[in-house]
Write a protein that holds these residues in place. Structure first.
Motif, mmCIF file in Angstrom:
data_model
loop_
_atom_site.group_PDB
_atom_site.id
_atom_site.type_symbol
_atom_site.label_atom_id
_atom_site.label_comp_id
_atom_site.label_asym_id
_atom_site.label_seq_id
_atom_site.Cartn_x
_atom_site.Cartn_y
_atom_site.Cartn_z
ATOM 1 N N GLY A 306 0.815 -1.211 0.000
ATOM 2 C CA GLY A 306 0.000 0.000 0.000
ATOM 3 C C GLY A 306 0.847 1.259 0.000
ATOM 4 O O GLY A 306 0.524 2.253 -0.672
ATOM 5 N N ILE A 307 1.966 1.247 0.743
ATOM 6 C CA ILE A 307 2.844 2.413 0.777
ATOM 7 C C ILE A 307 3.466 2.657 -0.599
ATOM 8 O O ILE A 307 3.575 3.807 -1.057
ATOM 9 N N ILE A 308 3.886 1.587 -1.275
ATOM 10 C CA ILE A 308 4.451 1.733 -2.620
ATOM 11 C C ILE A 308 3.412 2.297 -3.584
ATOM 12 O O ILE A 308 3.714 3.153 -4.435
ATOM 13 N N THR A 309 2.174 1.845 -3.466
ATOM 14 C CA THR A 309 1.111 2.364 -4.329
ATOM 15 C C THR A 309 0.874 3.849 -4.083
ATOM 16 O O THR A 309 0.664 4.623 -5.032
ATOM 17 N N ILE A 310 0.950 4.262 -2.820
ATOM 18 C CA ILE A 310 0.787 5.689 -2.499
ATOM 19 C C ILE A 310 1.912 6.515 -3.127
ATOM 20 O O ILE A 310 1.687 7.591 -3.695
ATOM 21 N N SER A 311 3.127 6.000 -3.039
ATOM 22 C CA SER A 311 4.263 6.710 -3.642
ATOM 23 C C SER A 311 4.109 6.810 -5.153
ATOM 24 O O SER A 311 4.399 7.861 -5.750
ATOM 25 N N ALA A 312 3.671 5.717 -5.780
ATOM 26 C CA ALA A 312 3.473 5.739 -7.233
ATOM 27 C C ALA A 312 2.377 6.723 -7.624
ATOM 28 O O ALA A 312 2.497 7.439 -8.631
ATOM 29 N N LEU A 313 1.307 6.781 -6.832
ATOM 30 C CA LEU A 313 0.230 7.732 -7.121
ATOM 31 C C LEU A 313 0.721 9.167 -7.017
ATOM 32 O O LEU A 313 0.419 10.009 -7.873
ATOM 33 N N GLY A 314 1.486 9.471 -5.981
ATOM 34 C CA GLY A 314 2.032 10.820 -5.857
ATOM 35 C C GLY A 314 2.977 11.179 -6.989
ATOM 36 O O GLY A 314 2.966 12.315 -7.482
ATOM 37 N N LEU A 315 3.792 10.215 -7.430
ATOM 38 C CA LEU A 315 4.710 10.469 -8.540
ATOM 39 C C LEU A 315 3.955 10.736 -9.836
ATOM 40 O O LEU A 315 4.278 11.670 -10.589
ATOM 41 N N LEU A 316 2.940 9.936 -10.120
ATOM 42 C CA LEU A 316 2.149 10.147 -11.334
ATOM 43 C C LEU A 316 1.412 11.483 -11.290
ATOM 44 O O LEU A 316 1.301 12.174 -12.311
ATOM 45 N N PHE A 317 0.927 11.841 -10.125
ATOM 46 C CA PHE A 317 0.225 13.120 -9.974
ATOM 47 C C PHE A 317 1.176 14.281 -10.258
ATOM 48 O O PHE A 317 0.823 15.249 -10.953
ATOM 49 N N ASN A 318 2.396 14.196 -9.746
ATOM 50 C CA ASN A 318 3.374 15.256 -9.969
ATOM 51 C C ASN A 318 3.772 15.350 -11.443
ATOM 52 O O ASN A 318 3.919 16.450 -11.989
ATOM 53 N N LEU A 319 3.958 14.203 -12.107
ATOM 54 C CA LEU A 319 4.299 14.208 -13.528
ATOM 55 C C LEU A 319 3.176 14.818 -14.363
ATOM 56 O O LEU A 319 3.426 15.550 -15.336
ATOM 57 N N LEU A 320 1.936 14.525 -13.999
ATOM 58 C CA LEU A 320 0.800 15.111 -14.712
ATOM 59 C C LEU A 320 0.770 16.629 -14.554
ATOM 60 O O LEU A 320 0.557 17.366 -15.532
ATOM 61 N N LEU A 321 1.025 17.108 -13.353
ATOM 62 C CA LEU A 321 1.032 18.553 -13.124
ATOM 63 C C LEU A 321 2.201 19.225 -13.854
ATOM 64 O O LEU A 321 2.062 20.352 -14.341
ATOM 65 N N LEU A 322 3.337 18.544 -13.941
ATOM 66 C CA LEU A 322 4.459 19.096 -14.705
ATOM 67 C C LEU A 322 4.110 19.219 -16.187
ATOM 68 O O LEU A 322 4.474 20.210 -16.837
ATOM 69 N N ALA A 323 3.414 18.224 -16.727
ATOM 70 C CA ALA A 323 3.011 18.294 -18.135
ATOM 71 C C ALA A 323 2.042 19.446 -18.367
ATOM 72 O O ALA A 323 2.138 20.172 -19.365
ATOM 73 N N VAL A 324 1.104 19.656 -17.438
ATOM 74 C CA VAL A 324 0.161 20.766 -17.567
ATOM 75 C C VAL A 324 0.887 22.100 -17.450
ATOM 76 O O VAL A 324 0.588 23.062 -18.174
ATOM 77 N N GLU A 325 1.861 22.180 -16.552
ATOM 78 C CA GLU A 325 2.631 23.423 -16.413
ATOM 79 C C GLU A 325 3.396 23.747 -17.685
ATOM 80 O O GLU A 325 3.453 24.903 -18.111
ATOM 81 N N ARG A 326 4.006 22.731 -18.316
ATOM 82 C CA ARG A 326 4.710 22.982 -19.576
ATOM 83 C C ARG A 326 3.742 23.441 -20.661
ATOM 84 O O ARG A 326 4.090 24.252 -21.520
ATOM 85 N N ARG A 327 2.521 22.920 -20.617
ATOM 86 C CA ARG A 327 1.521 23.316 -21.622
ATOM 87 C C ARG A 327 1.145 24.788 -21.467
ATOM 88 O O ARG A 327 0.979 25.499 -22.466
ATOM 89 N N PHE A 328 1.037 25.273 -20.241
ATOM 90 C CA PHE A 328 0.643 26.662 -20.014
ATOM 91 C C PHE A 328 1.839 27.605 -19.918
ATOM 92 O O PHE A 328 1.641 28.808 -19.737
ATOM 93 N N SER A 329 3.045 27.077 -20.019
ATOM 94 C CA SER A 329 4.242 27.922 -19.938
ATOM 95 C C SER A 329 5.101 27.728 -21.179
ATOM 96 O O SER A 329 6.337 27.740 -21.092
ATOM 97 N N THR A 330 4.471 27.567 -22.339
ATOM 98 C CA THR A 330 5.237 27.365 -23.559
ATOM 99 C C THR A 330 6.026 28.590 -23.964
ATOM 100 O O THR A 330 6.980 28.483 -24.754
ATOM 101 N N TRP A 331 5.664 29.749 -23.458
ATOM 102 C CA TRP A 331 6.378 30.978 -23.811
ATOM 103 C C TRP A 331 7.718 31.087 -23.091
ATOM 104 O O TRP A 331 8.564 31.892 -23.479
ATOM 105 N N ARG A 332 7.914 30.269 -22.043
ATOM 106 C CA ARG A 332 9.155 30.383 -21.289
ATOM 107 C C ARG A 332 10.296 29.718 -22.038
ATOM 108 O O ARG A 332 10.131 28.704 -22.700
ATOM 109 N N THR A 333 11.477 30.286 -21.949
ATOM 110 C CA THR A 333 12.674 29.690 -22.548
ATOM 111 C C THR A 333 13.261 28.697 -21.557
ATOM 112 O O THR A 333 13.350 28.976 -20.349
ATOM 113 N N THR A 334 13.655 27.521 -22.084
ATOM 114 C CA THR A 334 14.207 26.486 -21.225
ATOM 115 C C THR A 334 15.692 26.342 -21.478
ATOM 116 O O THR A 334 16.188 26.688 -22.544
#
Length: 334
Positions: A306-334
């Motif tokens: 159960g603890i491993i599943t919680i960690s995996a859920l948090g990791l997937l949630f963070n990756l999803l939010l990073l993808a959304v942030e890149r979508r709304f911050s396309t004007w930024r230079t990387t």
């Protein structure tokens, strides 16, 4: 002698031009000339009409590359390049994860830690697979995911506009700041009994609890993002004649997006953590309930699963939010 002098001299003897030939002789001469010309110059061979070419097969036929047909190929090439670029960080970070897994597997087997309380990773993964096949893991995962996403979504919808209003409009900030300062220093865990007393042990108390815990990181980072916009940008936009609404939409909001998404990512992590606490207090389903029930039943591999599943859920949630942030911050230079 007299006969010879009296006879008319011929043209050859006098050097005069020959006498004209008769019409019959001219016609015969022209006919002979044409016949000789036709004999010397061969007539062109008759050209038969060319047979129509049979269309090439689709494998052989190659149409010229048009911009419409070449664009998908270019996009596919860029996608492959992007995947190779994104796989670079994963390859660099993989050794640390592999080392952690190997350490977890070897320490219990060598007796460095008690395998009763810290079983090897292989046993934990076997227990996780058994829970997945039995359907219990999916049931608990779905319950936690629905509660977390609902509370987190409500926090984003309500906290972001409120933070923008507080950061941009001084009267709103002056009116709400005293109340916000009181509640921002009150722990969400301390208010969980209040939520349970008012809303009961059902789903509303858990969703409101997650909503309350997620609202503060989003709200505070949104206010900070609006207030810390570069003043030079604001002055330049005003000198170009932008009104308050256009200034906010074209300058303030884009400049505050990175800070806003920082708060959203913090709230995403909080939505998992506080939900687990709420599910341990009063729930009949969820990953928090699974961990606590496995602990009370002394099913230690299930608890770690159960603890491993919680960690995996948090990791997937963070990756999803990073993808959304890149979508709304396309004007930024990387």
């Amino acid at each position: 002698m007299t006969d010879i002098l009296a006879a008319p001299a011929t043209g050859a003897a006098r050097g005069d031009a020959p006498a004209p030939a008769s019409p019959t002789t001219q016609t015969q001469t022209q006919t002979q000339t044409q016949t000789q010309t036709q004999t010397q110059i061969p007539a062109p061979a008759p050209v038969s009409p060319a047979a129509p070419e049979s269309p090439k097969s689709p494998e052989i036929l190659e149409a010229p590359e048009s911009p419409e047909t070449s664009r998908p190929a270019r996009l596919a090439g860029l996608a492959r390049l992007g995947r190779r670029v994104r796989l670079g960080p994963l390859v660099r970070r993989a050794p640390a994860v592999v080392l952690l897994a190997a350490t977890w597997e070897m320490l219990p087997r060598t007796g460095a830690v008690d395998p009763v309380f810290v079983p090897p990773l292989s046993e934990v993964l076997r227990a996780w697979y058994d829970l997945l096949l039995g359907g219990q893991l999916l049931e608990h995962f779905q319950a936690s995911l629905v509660r977390s996403l609902t509370g987190f979504g409500l926090a984003v919808v309500l906290a972001v506009p409120l933070g923008l209003a507080i950061g941009w409009y001084r009267p709103v900030a002056d009116f709400l700041s005293p109340v916000l300062e009181i509640f921002r220093n009150t722990s969400a865990v301390a208010l969980l009994p209040v939520f349970i007393l008012i809303l009961g042990l059902g789903e509303p108390s858990k969703i409101v609890f997650v909503f309350y815990a997620c609202s503060w990181p989003i709200l505070l980072n949104t206010v900070s993002g609006v207030r810390t916009v570069e003043p030079l940008l604001v002055r330049s936009a005003r000198s170009l004649g932008l009104g308050p609404l256009s200034l906010f939409r074209k300058v303030i909001l884009p400049a505050a997006v990175p800070t806003i998404f920082t708060g959203i990512r913090l709230a995403g992590a909080s939505s998992i953590l506080v939900l687990l606490f709420a599910e341990m207090v009063g729930a009949k389903a969820g990953l928090g309930y699974l961990v606590q029930d496995a602990q009370f039943s002394f099913r230690i591999p299930d608890m770690y699963a159960g603890i491993i599943t919680i960690s995996a859920l948090g990791l997937l949630f963070n990756l999803l939010l990073l993808a959304v942030e890149r979508r709304f911050s396309t004007w930024r230079t990387t």
